[in-house]
Design a protein around this motif. Structure first.
Motif, PDB file in Angstrom:
ATOM      1  N   ALA A 110     -48.427  18.955   9.581  1.00 17.87           N
ATOM      2  CA  ALA A 110     -47.439  20.038   9.458  1.00 17.87           C
ATOM      3  C   ALA A 110     -47.653  21.095  10.530  1.00 17.87           C
ATOM      4  CB  ALA A 110     -47.532  20.670   8.067  1.00 17.87           C
ATOM      5  N   PHE A 111     -48.920  21.420  10.791  1.00 16.08           N
ATOM      6  CA  PHE A 111     -49.229  22.417  11.822  1.00 16.08           C
ATOM      7  C   PHE A 111     -48.802  21.905  13.195  1.00 16.08           C
ATOM      8  CE2 PHE A 111     -52.177  24.307  14.937  1.00 16.08           C
ATOM      9  CZ  PHE A 111     -51.915  25.656  14.708  1.00 16.08           C
ATOM     10  N   GLY A 112     -49.087  20.633  13.461  1.00 19.85           N
ATOM     11  CA  GLY A 112     -48.698  20.055  14.746  1.00 19.85           C
ATOM     12  C   GLY A 112     -47.200  20.009  14.920  1.00 19.85           C
ATOM     13  N   GLU A 113     -46.468  19.674  13.842  1.00 15.63           N
ATOM     14  CA  GLU A 113     -45.003  19.627  13.915  1.00 15.63           C
ATOM     15  C   GLU A 113     -44.435  21.013  14.182  1.00 15.63           C
ATOM     16  OE1 GLU A 113     -43.856  17.869  10.248  1.00 15.63           O
ATOM     17  OE2 GLU A 113     -44.040  15.814  10.981  1.00 15.63           O
ATOM     18  N   ALA A 114     -45.037  22.036  13.537  1.00 16.46           N
ATOM     19  CA  ALA A 114     -44.566  23.406  13.743  1.00 16.46           C
ATOM     20  C   ALA A 114     -44.763  23.818  15.200  1.00 16.46           C
ATOM     21  CB  ALA A 114     -45.303  24.362  12.811  1.00 16.46           C
ATOM     22  N   ARG A 115     -45.927  23.475  15.755  1.00 16.67           N
ATOM     23  CA  ARG A 115     -46.193  23.829  17.151  1.00 16.67           C
ATOM     24  C   ARG A 115     -45.301  23.031  18.090  1.00 16.67           C
ATOM     25  NH1 ARG A 115     -52.445  24.409  18.662  1.00 16.67           N
ATOM     26  NH2 ARG A 115     -51.393  25.093  20.560  1.00 16.67           N
ATOM     27  N   SER A 116     -45.048  21.791  17.725  1.00 23.97           N
ATOM     28  CA  SER A 116     -44.184  20.951  18.560  1.00 23.97           C
ATOM     29  C   SER A 116     -42.760  21.492  18.575  1.00 23.97           C
ATOM     30  CB  SER A 116     -44.184  19.511  18.044  1.00 23.97           C
ATOM     31  OG  SER A 116     -43.280  18.715  18.776  1.00 23.97           O
ATOM     32  N   ASP A 117     -42.271  21.904  17.393  1.00 25.31           N
ATOM     33  CA  ASP A 117     -40.934  22.488  17.317  1.00 25.31           C
ATOM     34  C   ASP A 117     -40.846  23.742  18.164  1.00 25.31           C
ATOM     35  OD1 ASP A 117     -39.962  20.512  15.718  1.00 25.31           O
ATOM     36  OD2 ASP A 117     -40.137  21.644  13.848  1.00 25.31           O
ATOM     37  N   ASP A 118     -41.877  24.604  18.042  1.00 20.38           N
ATOM     38  CA  ASP A 118     -41.880  25.845  18.803  1.00 20.38           C
ATOM     39  C   ASP A 118     -41.860  25.577  20.307  1.00 20.38           C
ATOM     40  OD1 ASP A 118     -41.896  27.328  16.532  1.00 20.38           O
ATOM     41  OD2 ASP A 118     -44.003  27.888  16.619  1.00 20.38           O
ATOM     42  N   ALA A 119     -42.478  24.467  20.726  1.00 19.81           N
ATOM     43  CA  ALA A 119     -42.614  24.173  22.147  1.00 19.81           C
ATOM     44  C   ALA A 119     -41.397  23.460  22.726  1.00 19.81           C
ATOM     45  CB  ALA A 119     -43.861  23.336  22.386  1.00 19.81           C
ATOM     46  N   GLN A 120     -40.426  23.071  21.894  1.00 18.36           N
ATOM     47  CA  GLN A 120     -39.234  22.430  22.427  1.00 18.36           C
ATOM     48  C   GLN A 120     -38.527  23.371  23.399  1.00 18.36           C
ATOM     49  OE1 GLN A 120     -37.187  21.112  18.711  1.00 18.36           O
ATOM     50  NE2 GLN A 120     -37.063  19.153  19.766  1.00 18.36           N
ATOM     51  N   VAL A 121     -37.936  22.787  24.410  1.00 18.16           N
ATOM     52  CA  VAL A 121     -37.243  23.581  25.419  1.00 18.16           C
ATOM     53  C   VAL A 121     -35.900  24.063  24.876  1.00 18.16           C
ATOM     54  CG1 VAL A 121     -36.270  23.558  27.750  1.00 18.16           C
ATOM     55  CG2 VAL A 121     -38.356  22.274  27.252  1.00 18.16           C
ATOM     56  N   ALA A 122     -35.574  25.322  25.170  1.00 16.96           N
ATOM     57  CA  ALA A 122     -34.273  25.882  24.807  1.00 16.96           C
ATOM     58  C   ALA A 122     -33.631  26.434  26.078  1.00 16.96           C
ATOM     59  CB  ALA A 122     -34.411  26.972  23.755  1.00 16.96           C
ATOM     60  N   VAL A 123     -32.431  25.987  26.361  1.00 17.68           N
ATOM     61  CA  VAL A 123     -31.691  26.445  27.527  1.00 17.68           C
ATOM     62  C   VAL A 123     -30.378  27.046  27.059  1.00 17.68           C
ATOM     63  CG1 VAL A 123     -30.536  25.776  29.668  1.00 17.68           C
ATOM     64  CG2 VAL A 123     -32.735  24.743  29.060  1.00 17.68           C
ATOM     65  N   GLY A 124     -30.085  28.263  27.529  1.00 17.07           N
ATOM     66  CA  GLY A 124     -28.830  28.909  27.206  1.00 17.07           C
ATOM     67  C   GLY A 124     -27.915  28.948  28.415  1.00 17.07           C
ATOM     68  N   LEU A 125     -26.637  28.828  28.177  1.00 15.87           N
ATOM     69  CA  LEU A 125     -25.639  28.927  29.240  1.00 15.87           C
ATOM     70  C   LEU A 125     -24.651  30.000  28.794  1.00 15.87           C
ATOM     71  CD1 LEU A 125     -24.937  27.718  31.959  1.00 15.87           C
ATOM     72  CD2 LEU A 125     -23.572  25.986  30.782  1.00 15.87           C
ATOM     73  N   CYS A 126     -24.525  31.066  29.603  1.00 16.33           N
ATOM     74  CA  CYS A 126     -23.765  32.237  29.180  1.00 16.33           C
ATOM     75  C   CYS A 126     -22.620  32.523  30.139  1.00 16.33           C
ATOM     76  CB  CYS A 126     -24.699  33.447  29.118  1.00 16.33           C
ATOM     77  SG  CYS A 126     -23.893  34.990  28.644  1.00 16.33           S
ATOM     78  N   GLU A 127     -21.433  32.737  29.578  1.00 15.10           N
ATOM     79  CA  GLU A 127     -20.264  33.179  30.331  1.00 15.10           C
ATOM     80  C   GLU A 127     -20.002  34.633  29.991  1.00 15.10           C
ATOM     81  OE1 GLU A 127     -17.048  30.613  29.280  1.00 15.10           O
ATOM     82  OE2 GLU A 127     -17.656  29.020  30.653  1.00 15.10           O
ATOM     83  N   VAL A 128     -20.179  35.522  30.966  1.00 15.19           N
ATOM     84  CA  VAL A 128     -19.971  36.948  30.759  1.00 15.19           C
ATOM     85  C   VAL A 128     -19.698  37.577  32.118  1.00 15.19           C
ATOM     86  CG1 VAL A 128     -22.406  37.604  31.028  1.00 15.19           C
ATOM     87  CG2 VAL A 128     -20.909  38.990  29.560  1.00 15.19           C
ATOM     88  N   ASP A 129     -19.089  38.741  32.148  1.00 13.64           N
ATOM     89  CA  ASP A 129     -18.800  39.429  33.398  1.00 13.64           C
ATOM     90  C   ASP A 129     -20.073  39.661  34.201  1.00 13.64           C
ATOM     91  OD1 ASP A 129     -18.359  42.156  34.994  1.00 13.64           O
ATOM     92  OD2 ASP A 129     -16.394  41.230  34.663  1.00 13.64           O
ATOM     93  N   ALA A 130     -19.982  39.522  35.513  1.00 18.98           N
ATOM     94  CA  ALA A 130     -21.160  39.678  36.372  1.00 18.98           C
ATOM     95  C   ALA A 130     -21.802  41.047  36.212  1.00 18.98           C
ATOM     96  CB  ALA A 130     -20.768  39.441  37.838  1.00 18.98           C
ATOM     97  N   ALA A 131     -21.007  42.054  35.858  1.00 21.27           N
ATOM     98  CA  ALA A 131     -21.551  43.404  35.695  1.00 21.27           C
ATOM     99  C   ALA A 131     -22.483  43.508  34.499  1.00 21.27           C
ATOM    100  CB  ALA A 131     -20.401  44.404  35.545  1.00 21.27           C
ATOM    101  N   ALA A 132     -22.477  42.497  33.632  1.00 24.26           N
ATOM    102  CA  ALA A 132     -23.318  42.522  32.437  1.00 24.26           C
ATOM    103  C   ALA A 132     -24.708  41.951  32.690  1.00 24.26           C
ATOM    104  CB  ALA A 132     -22.647  41.730  31.323  1.00 24.26           C
ATOM    105  N   GLU A 133     -25.005  41.561  33.949  1.00 26.42           N
ATOM    106  CA  GLU A 133     -26.276  40.880  34.212  1.00 26.42           C
ATOM    107  C   GLU A 133     -27.482  41.711  33.771  1.00 26.42           C
ATOM    108  OE1 GLU A 133     -28.863  38.864  37.862  1.00 26.42           O
ATOM    109  OE2 GLU A 133     -26.736  39.393  38.180  1.00 26.42           O
TER     110      GLU A 133
END
Length: 405
Positions: A191-214
């Motif tokens: 269970a501890f290993g699965e929790a750490r494995s889940d935490d280590a999964q890669v997360a990538v976000g793709l955001c569409e917003v006005d350039a002025a919001a950078e």
């Protein structure tokens, strides 16, 4: 190295730690109690370095679970199999009938299966299965009633019940076997290993917003533990891992930056992908962004494997007058008991301003632990750094925080 807090009666904590301590990569912290009613107090007072809980039986585990204190991987030692067979052998040695006894906590099916494997008749076994809310007094009463019916031996899993019963009848207290402790630890480490494995999964976000919001996007993304990278097409990538993202989105339920940036810059759509590699996560992020585009001008979606798509609310916890402790507990990785104590501290103050020193005093922990608590609350959107408080002499000024509890 995994630090395991071992919770139970002192003698079982000692014997369990001897078994667990022989396992490589594991250290233990003794968390003994006198009676199971002290479980909540003991778990609350555990040091912050505990990574996982191992309970010496199901009763303290259920007590802690019922109090909402299992904020880390947890397991308990089961008393079927070897512990029960050991009790049967003891009865035979003492001249008692091993097919006639009363026993508590275990399930009827578990008892029957163990007895049948040993070639012992099951008809004389009287079982009181565990149920939440079952007390030591209930267990003692059960065994006393069976004794009054002529059942000569009481087998109990509870130390407090044993202390009463042994003065009245032939009583045996079940204790964990080496095998049962090792099996429980194997489950806990998985269970501890699965929790750490889940935490280590890669997360990538793709955001569409006005350039002025950078600038605003970079500031808000820091709460996700993320790095923002601008793309030539005007969109932005956000790179983080699953653990911080799951905490900051309160278990993939909300993303307050959507409402904040939407109010300031108009349209904003965010798609997060969570996968085992950056390429997989990026592909899922594109799918999530596509789905977010169909939801409106302000929208966020998280996509995972197996066609799982989760729509996130833009509502911030801070906008709630009284946040859900269950929600905030998951989001910040803190127990509900800790949050309740912080609420009680704030109720006794004139305002919601705190420091590591005041939090440490309220929680009876060291200041470095209090600092970790405040950092978690800040990442979860339930605390905000407001300045520094001088000490009036030597020493570093204390950072002040406003709590939204």
């Amino acid at each position: 190295m995994v630090t395991v807090g071992v919770v139970g009666p002192r003698d079982l904590v000692t014997s369990t730690r001897k078994v667990v301590g022989s396992m490589p990569g594991v250290t233990t912290v003794a968390l003994p109690y006198r009676t199971e009613t002290q479980t909540v107090e003991v778990v609350r007072g555990a040091p912050g370095e505990v990574d996982a809980w191992l309970f010496t039986g199901v009763v303290p585990y259920e007590v802690a679970s019922g109090a909402g204190l299992l904020d880390r991987p947890a397991s308990f030692v089961n008393y079927t199999g070897a512990p029960l067979l050991t009790a049967m052998i003891h009865l035979l040695k003492e001249g008692h009938d091993p097919s006639s006894f009363s026993i508590d906590i275990l399930d009827v099916g578990q008892v029957d299966e163990t007895l049948k494997e040993a070639g012992i008749a099951t008809s004389g076994a009287h079982v009181l299965p565990y149920r939440r809310g079952l007390t030591a007094a209930d267990i003692v009463e059960f065994h006393q009633e069976r004794a009054a019916e002529g059942v000569g031996v009481a087998i109990t899993c509870l130390r407090s019940a044993y202390d009463v019963l042994r003065t009245e009848t032939t009583a045996i207290r079940l204790a964990p076997s080496i095998h049962s402790v090792r099996y429980a630890m194997q489950q806990l480490l998985v269970a501890f290993g699965e929790a750490r494995s889940d935490d280590a999964q890669v997360a990538v976000g793709l955001c569409e917003v006005d350039a002025a919001a950078e600038g605003d996007l970079r500031r808000e993304a820091s709460g996700l533990g993320g790095t923002v990278v601008a793309q030539r097409d005007g969109r932005f990538f956000i790179f983080t891992t699953r653990g911080p993202l799951e905490v900051a989105t309160s278990g993939f339920t909300e993303l307050p930056l959507v409402a904040k940036l939407g109010a300031a810059h108009g349209t904003i759509r965010v798609g997060f992908g969570v996968g085992g590699s950056a390429a997989e996560a990026a592909a899922l992020a594109r799918r999530a962004l596509g789905r977010a585009g169909r939801l409106g001008k302000e929208a966020a979606v998280v996509s995972m494997r197996n066609d799982i798509d989760l729509t996130l609310s833009g509502t911030s916890l801070r906008s709630l007058r009284r946040p859900s402790l269950s929600l905030l507990s998951e989001r910040a990785g803190l127990s509900k008991a800790t949050l309740v104590r912080l609420q009680e501290m704030l109720a006794a103050q004139d305002d919601a301003t705190v420091t590591t020193r005041t939090v440490a005093a309220a929680l009876s922990v060291q200041q470095r632990t209090a600092r970790r608590v405040l950092n978690r609350l800040e990442r979860a959107g339930a605390a905000q750094s407001t300045g520094r408080q001088g000490l009036g002499g030597s020493g570093r000024p204390l950072v002040t925080y406003h709590l939204y509890l």
